[in-house]
Scaffold this motif. Structure first.
Motif, PDB file in Angstrom:
ATOM      1  N   LEU A  31      31.107  61.294  87.298  1.00 10.70           N
ATOM      2  CA  LEU A  31      31.338  59.967  87.860  1.00 10.70           C
ATOM      3  C   LEU A  31      32.265  59.187  86.939  1.00 10.70           C
ATOM      4  N   PRO A  32      33.034  58.257  87.486  1.00 12.67           N
ATOM      5  CA  PRO A  32      33.885  57.450  86.606  1.00 12.67           C
ATOM      6  C   PRO A  32      33.022  56.547  85.717  1.00 12.67           C
ATOM      7  N   ILE A  33      33.425  56.436  84.481  1.00  7.78           N
ATOM      8  CA  ILE A  33      32.699  55.571  83.545  1.00  7.78           C
ATOM      9  C   ILE A  33      33.287  54.170  83.671  1.00  7.78           C
ATOM     10  N   PRO A  34      32.448  53.196  83.995  1.00  9.88           N
ATOM     11  CA  PRO A  34      32.972  51.831  84.183  1.00  9.88           C
ATOM     12  C   PRO A  34      33.545  51.252  82.892  1.00  9.88           C
ATOM     13  N   GLU A  35      34.605  50.500  83.043  1.00 10.42           N
ATOM     14  CA  GLU A  35      35.195  49.804  81.910  1.00 10.42           C
ATOM     15  C   GLU A  35      34.290  48.636  81.528  1.00 10.42           C
ATOM     16  N   PRO A  36      34.238  48.291  80.246  1.00 14.14           N
ATOM     17  CA  PRO A  36      33.447  47.118  79.845  1.00 14.14           C
ATOM     18  C   PRO A  36      33.998  45.864  80.515  1.00 14.14           C
ATOM     19  N   ALA A  37      33.114  44.983  80.894  1.00 12.81           N
ATOM     20  CA  ALA A  37      33.535  43.740  81.530  1.00 12.81           C
ATOM     21  C   ALA A  37      34.159  42.818  80.498  1.00 12.81           C
ATOM     22  N   ASP A  38      35.277  42.228  80.847  1.00 17.65           N
ATOM     23  CA  ASP A  38      35.903  41.226  79.997  1.00 17.65           C
ATOM     24  C   ASP A  38      35.106  39.941  80.159  1.00 17.65           C
ATOM     25  N   GLU A  39      34.625  39.396  79.055  1.00 17.83           N
ATOM     26  CA  GLU A  39      33.774  38.210  79.131  1.00 17.83           C
ATOM     27  C   GLU A  39      34.465  37.074  79.867  1.00 17.83           C
ATOM     28  N   ALA A  40      35.778  36.958  79.727  1.00 13.27           N
ATOM     29  CA  ALA A  40      36.495  35.878  80.407  1.00 13.27           C
ATOM     30  C   ALA A  40      36.483  36.082  81.918  1.00 13.27           C
ATOM     31  N   GLU A  41      36.362  37.329  82.357  1.00 10.79           N
ATOM     32  CA  GLU A  41      36.384  37.633  83.782  1.00 10.79           C
ATOM     33  C   GLU A  41      34.987  37.797  84.358  1.00 10.79           C
ATOM     34  N   GLU A  42      33.966  37.591  83.545  1.00 10.90           N
ATOM     35  CA  GLU A  42      32.598  37.785  84.003  1.00 10.90           C
ATOM     36  C   GLU A  42      32.289  36.848  85.163  1.00 10.90           C
ATOM     37  N   GLU A  43      31.740  37.420  86.198  1.00  6.68           N
ATOM     38  CA  GLU A  43      31.338  36.629  87.349  1.00  6.68           C
ATOM     39  C   GLU A  43      29.835  36.438  87.285  1.00  6.68           C
ATOM     40  N   TYR A  44      29.386  35.304  87.739  1.00  6.13           N
ATOM     41  CA  TYR A  44      27.962  35.015  87.743  1.00  6.13           C
ATOM     42  C   TYR A  44      27.418  35.277  89.135  1.00  6.13           C
ATOM     43  N   SER A  45      26.322  36.005  89.194  1.00  6.97           N
ATOM     44  CA  SER A  45      25.742  36.399  90.470  1.00  6.97           C
ATOM     45  C   SER A  45      24.945  35.273  91.112  1.00  6.97           C
ATOM     46  N   GLY A  46      24.565  34.271  90.307  1.00  9.85           N
ATOM     47  CA  GLY A  46      23.698  33.233  90.832  1.00  9.85           C
ATOM     48  C   GLY A  46      22.235  33.650  90.755  1.00  9.85           C
ATOM     49  N   ARG A  47      21.984  34.728  90.042  1.00  9.97           N
ATOM     50  CA  ARG A  47      20.627  35.241  89.923  1.00  9.97           C
ATOM     51  C   ARG A  47      20.333  35.526  88.456  1.00  9.97           C
ATOM     52  N   PHE A  48      19.139  35.130  88.001  1.00  3.20           N
ATOM     53  CA  PHE A  48      18.694  35.492  86.662  1.00  3.20           C
ATOM     54  C   PHE A  48      17.177  35.560  86.671  1.00  3.20           C
ATOM     55  N   VAL A  49      16.653  36.311  85.718  1.00  2.00           N
ATOM     56  CA  VAL A  49      15.206  36.494  85.628  1.00  2.00           C
ATOM     57  C   VAL A  49      14.690  35.588  84.522  1.00  2.00           C
ATOM     58  N   LEU A  50      13.611  34.906  84.808  1.00  4.69           N
ATOM     59  CA  LEU A  50      13.020  33.996  83.846  1.00  4.69           C
ATOM     60  C   LEU A  50      11.530  34.254  83.784  1.00  4.69           C
ATOM     61  N   ARG A  51      11.036  34.534  82.595  1.00  4.18           N
ATOM     62  CA  ARG A  51       9.597  34.731  82.416  1.00  4.18           C
ATOM     63  C   ARG A  51       8.988  33.405  81.992  1.00  4.18           C
ATOM     64  N   ILE A  52       7.952  32.991  82.717  1.00  6.94           N
ATOM     65  CA  ILE A  52       7.276  31.734  82.414  1.00  6.94           C
ATOM     66  C   ILE A  52       5.771  31.981  82.356  1.00  6.94           C
ATOM     67  N   PRO A  53       5.043  31.089  81.719  1.00  2.77           N
ATOM     68  CA  PRO A  53       3.591  31.256  81.676  1.00  2.77           C
ATOM     69  C   PRO A  53       2.987  31.198  83.080  1.00  2.77           C
ATOM     70  N   LYS A  54       1.869  31.900  83.246  1.00  6.33           N
ATOM     71  CA  LYS A  54       1.208  31.956  84.551  1.00  6.33           C
ATOM     72  C   LYS A  54       0.836  30.576  85.066  1.00  6.33           C
ATOM     73  N   PHE A  55       0.361  29.691  84.162  1.00  5.91           N
ATOM     74  CA  PHE A  55      -0.042  28.367  84.623  1.00  5.91           C
ATOM     75  C   PHE A  55       1.150  27.588  85.184  1.00  5.91           C
ATOM     76  N   LEU A  56       2.335  27.755  84.584  1.00  5.31           N
ATOM     77  CA  LEU A  56       3.526  27.069  85.063  1.00  5.31           C
ATOM     78  C   LEU A  56       3.966  27.645  86.400  1.00  5.31           C
ATOM     79  N   HIS A  57       3.888  28.951  86.530  1.00  8.22           N
ATOM     80  CA  HIS A  57       4.219  29.609  87.791  1.00  8.22           C
ATOM     81  C   HIS A  57       3.321  29.063  88.912  1.00  8.22           C
TER      82      HIS A  57
END
Length: 108
Positions: A31-57
């Motif tokens: 398979l082709p090996i992906p090139e490293p992403a250029d930080e300046a060209e990084e796109e944001y997916s609008g998604r991130f994972v956040l771990r929070i305490p159960k009581f806050l959840h």
């Protein structure tokens, strides 16, 4: 790629293991090996994972239910409102201090 560990060193070791396994699979399957992403060209997916305490959840989920909105929508709105405040950082610190006053010393 993401890796989680109890310590930075453990997370880094796991990430390196994932990288080795990925490269081995890409080479074995030709398979082709992906090139490293250029930080300046990084796109944001609008998604991130956040771990929070159960009581806050639980508190957030209950509020979302009371307001008849999804948990995602509620958190999105709360973050937007917090960031729109000129003194959002100070407000967040005050909220954290109040919520965890027994757990924090004057570290914040």
């Amino acid at each position: 790629m993401n890796a989680y560990g109890e310590t930075f060193e453990e997370a880094l070791a796991l990430l390196n293991e994932i990288k080795r396994e990925s490269f081995a699979r890409w080479l074995n399957e030709r398979l082709p090996i992906p090139e490293p992403a250029d930080e300046a060209e990084e796109e944001y997916s609008g998604r991130f994972v956040l771990r929070i305490p159960k009581f806050l959840h639980r508190m957030l989920a209950e509020r979302a239910e009371r307001e008849n909105v999804s948990l995602n929508s509620l958190i999105n709105t709360l973050l937007t409102l917090a960031l729109s405040e000129s003194n959002a950082v100070d407000k967040v610190k005050d909220i954290i201090k109040a919520a965890f006053k027994d757990y924090f010393r004057e570290a914040i």
